[in-house]
Design a protein around this motif. Structure first.
Motif, mmCIF file in Angstrom:
data_model
loop_
_atom_site.group_PDB
_atom_site.id
_atom_site.type_symbol
_atom_site.label_atom_id
_atom_site.label_comp_id
_atom_site.label_asym_id
_atom_site.label_seq_id
_atom_site.Cartn_x
_atom_site.Cartn_y
_atom_site.Cartn_z
ATOM 1 N N LYS A 1 -3.799 6.601 -13.065
ATOM 2 C CA LYS A 1 -2.906 6.194 -11.983
ATOM 3 C C LYS A 1 -1.797 7.237 -11.801
ATOM 4 C CE LYS A 1 -0.489 2.423 -9.874
ATOM 5 N NZ LYS A 1 -0.487 0.973 -9.665
ATOM 6 N N TYR A 2 -1.352 7.818 -12.882
ATOM 7 C CA TYR A 2 -0.322 8.856 -12.811
ATOM 8 C C TYR A 2 -0.800 10.069 -13.604
ATOM 9 C CZ TYR A 2 2.591 4.957 -11.315
ATOM 10 O OH TYR A 2 3.080 3.859 -10.647
ATOM 11 N N TYR B 1 -9.188 9.803 0.047
ATOM 12 C CA TYR B 1 -8.111 10.039 0.994
ATOM 13 C C TYR B 1 -6.944 10.661 0.248
ATOM 14 C CZ TYR B 1 -9.943 7.256 4.895
ATOM 15 O OH TYR B 1 -10.682 6.779 5.938
ATOM 16 N N GLN C 1 -2.680 11.140 0.544
ATOM 17 C CA GLN C 1 -1.423 10.852 1.224
ATOM 18 C C GLN C 1 -0.392 11.849 0.727
ATOM 19 O OE1 GLN C 1 0.520 7.042 0.502
ATOM 20 N NE2 GLN C 1 1.310 7.030 2.589
ATOM 21 N N LYS D 1 4.638 13.748 3.428
ATOM 22 C CA LYS D 1 5.049 13.242 4.740
ATOM 23 C C LYS D 1 4.394 11.907 5.065
ATOM 24 C CE LYS D 1 5.924 17.817 6.648
ATOM 25 N NZ LYS D 1 5.580 18.807 7.689
ATOM 26 N N LYS D 2 3.706 11.359 4.100
ATOM 27 C CA LYS D 2 3.089 10.026 4.214
ATOM 28 C C LYS D 2 1.848 9.997 5.093
ATOM 29 C CE LYS D 2 6.326 8.487 1.616
ATOM 30 N NZ LYS D 2 6.047 8.380 0.168
ATOM 31 N N PHE D 3 1.360 11.189 5.516
ATOM 32 C CA PHE D 3 0.104 11.186 6.257
ATOM 33 C C PHE D 3 -1.033 10.801 5.316
ATOM 34 C CE2 PHE D 3 1.551 12.585 10.192
ATOM 35 C CZ PHE D 3 2.403 13.665 10.063
ATOM 36 N N LEU D 4 -1.857 9.864 5.747
ATOM 37 C CA LEU D 4 -3.016 9.430 4.975
ATOM 38 C C LEU D 4 -4.249 9.996 5.659
ATOM 39 C CD1 LEU D 4 -3.871 7.611 2.587
ATOM 40 C CD2 LEU D 4 -4.016 5.715 4.190
ATOM 41 N N GLU E 1 -13.628 17.204 5.071
ATOM 42 C CA GLU E 1 -12.599 17.482 6.061
ATOM 43 C C GLU E 1 -11.823 18.745 5.764
ATOM 44 O OE1 GLU E 1 -11.038 16.189 9.247
ATOM 45 O OE2 GLU E 1 -13.168 15.840 9.004
ATOM 46 N N PHE F 1 -6.210 8.460 -2.848
ATOM 47 C CA PHE F 1 -6.796 7.124 -2.803
ATOM 48 C C PHE F 1 -8.307 7.223 -2.699
ATOM 49 C CE2 PHE F 1 -3.149 4.402 -2.475
ATOM 50 C CZ PHE F 1 -2.175 5.150 -1.838
ATOM 51 N N ILE G 1 -12.682 -1.240 4.956
ATOM 52 C CA ILE G 1 -12.591 -0.248 3.883
ATOM 53 C C ILE G 1 -11.655 -0.791 2.822
ATOM 54 C CG2 ILE G 1 -11.823 2.056 3.276
ATOM 55 C CD1 ILE G 1 -12.591 2.960 6.003
ATOM 56 N N PHE H 1 -9.475 -0.013 -0.502
ATOM 57 C CA PHE H 1 -8.848 1.116 -1.175
ATOM 58 C C PHE H 1 -8.554 0.791 -2.638
ATOM 59 C CE2 PHE H 1 -7.786 4.314 1.983
ATOM 60 C CZ PHE H 1 -7.971 3.642 3.175
ATOM 61 N N GLY H 2 -8.584 1.823 -3.454
ATOM 62 C CA GLY H 2 -8.088 1.712 -4.812
ATOM 63 C C GLY H 2 -6.561 1.774 -4.802
ATOM 64 N N GLU H 3 -5.968 1.688 -5.973
ATOM 65 C CA GLU H 3 -4.517 1.631 -6.055
ATOM 66 C C GLU H 3 -3.847 2.994 -5.937
ATOM 67 O OE1 GLU H 3 -3.664 -2.467 -8.478
ATOM 68 O OE2 GLU H 3 -3.331 -0.565 -9.514
ATOM 69 N N TRP I 1 -1.332 9.065 -8.547
ATOM 70 C CA TRP I 1 -0.174 9.907 -8.221
ATOM 71 C C TRP I 1 -0.281 11.213 -8.995
ATOM 72 C CZ3 TRP I 1 -0.127 5.091 -6.723
ATOM 73 C CH2 TRP I 1 0.758 4.673 -5.717
ATOM 74 N N TYR J 1 -3.524 -1.770 8.456
ATOM 75 C CA TYR J 1 -3.531 -1.915 7.011
ATOM 76 C C TYR J 1 -2.107 -2.167 6.544
ATOM 77 C CZ TYR J 1 -8.336 -0.382 6.209
ATOM 78 O OH TYR J 1 -9.706 -0.302 6.175
ATOM 79 N N GLY K 1 -2.849 0.361 -3.218
ATOM 80 C CA GLY K 1 -3.575 0.951 -2.117
ATOM 81 C C GLY K 1 -3.435 0.117 -0.852
#
Lengths: 115, 112
Positions: free
Chosen positions: A9-10, A35, A37, A40-43, A58, A90, A104, A106-108, A111, B36, B43
């Motif tokens: 997780k970390y 994915y 993130q 800038k918080k873009f996912l 991508e 993610f 979809i 997502f996992g947690e 980081w 979401y 997540g």
């Protein structure tokens, strides 16, 4: 009973190191994703696999190599880590493709901090 | 080029009132939209979706509205509850590319 689980997780690591993030889903889904993130918080999607086959890549640097040993697992290996790789990664899965109207899951998140 | 935009980074609403989260998109090929919800250190979790053949989809306290001509969708939460406090992401996809494009999120805070 976690549906999509990812480890660690970390993760704090030095520049130049190689690290892996593991992901497993117990939902019986055919499609898995990574994915990212950023600060800038873009996912944004990085990779998509359907039944162990790469579907979407991508424009991710080739230092990032996903590996899917079976359809329940999609691991992400990163070589020669750079400061800009610091982000939350993610893992996700869905029964079919992203556009098939399927949810979809997502996992947690993992980081990753590169110092 | 950010194809999905959430121009309000944050929103604060009193408990019991309506929360309206907005999302704009630029790609007219998008034909499926999702919302979401994300709590800290977790997540994103799927909330509600809408296909472009509809202009409204409702699920309990959550309603999504789609205005294709304006390339705009919104999520209405009524009545808002403190447990709704989270970051909400709008996402869109179209058949040809089969991938989700996410907005940057709006942080909703519902206070008593």
């Amino acid at each position: 009973d976690t549906a999509v689980s990812q480890t660690p997780k970390y993760l704090v690591t030095q520049m130049g190191n190689d690290k892996s993030i593991k992901c497993e889903q117990n939902l019986g889904h055919d499609t898995m994703y990574w994915y990212k993130q950023d600060s800038k918080k873009f996912l944004k999607i990085m990779f998509s696999y359907n039944n162990k086959e790469l579907i979407i890549n991508e424009t991710v640097p080739n230092r990032f190599s996903p590996k899917s040993p079976d359809k329940a697992h999609l691991n992400l290996h990163i070589n020669s880590l750079e400061l800009g790789d610091s982000a939350v990664y993610f893992c996700a899965s869905s029964p079919g493709g992203q556009h098939s109207g399927n949810t979809i899951y997502f996992g947690e998140g993992s980081w990753l901090t590169v110092v | 080029d950010q194809q999905v935009k959430q121009n309000s980074p944050s929103l604060s609403v009193q408990e019991g009132r309506i929360s309206i989260l907005n999302c704009d998109y630029t790609n007219s090929m998008f034909d499926y939209f999702l919302w979401y919800k994300k709590y800290p250190a977790e997540g994103p979790t799927f909330l509600i979706s809408i296909s472009s053949i509809k202009d409204k989809n409702e699920d309990g306290r959550f309603t999504v509205f789609l205005n294709k001509s304006a390339k705009h969708l919104s999520l209405h939460i009524v009545p808002s509850q403190p447990g709704d406090s989270a970051v909400y992401f709008c996402a869109a996809s179209h058949y040809n590319t089969d991938k989700l494009i996410f907005g940057t999120g709006t942080r909703l805070q519902v206070f008593p």
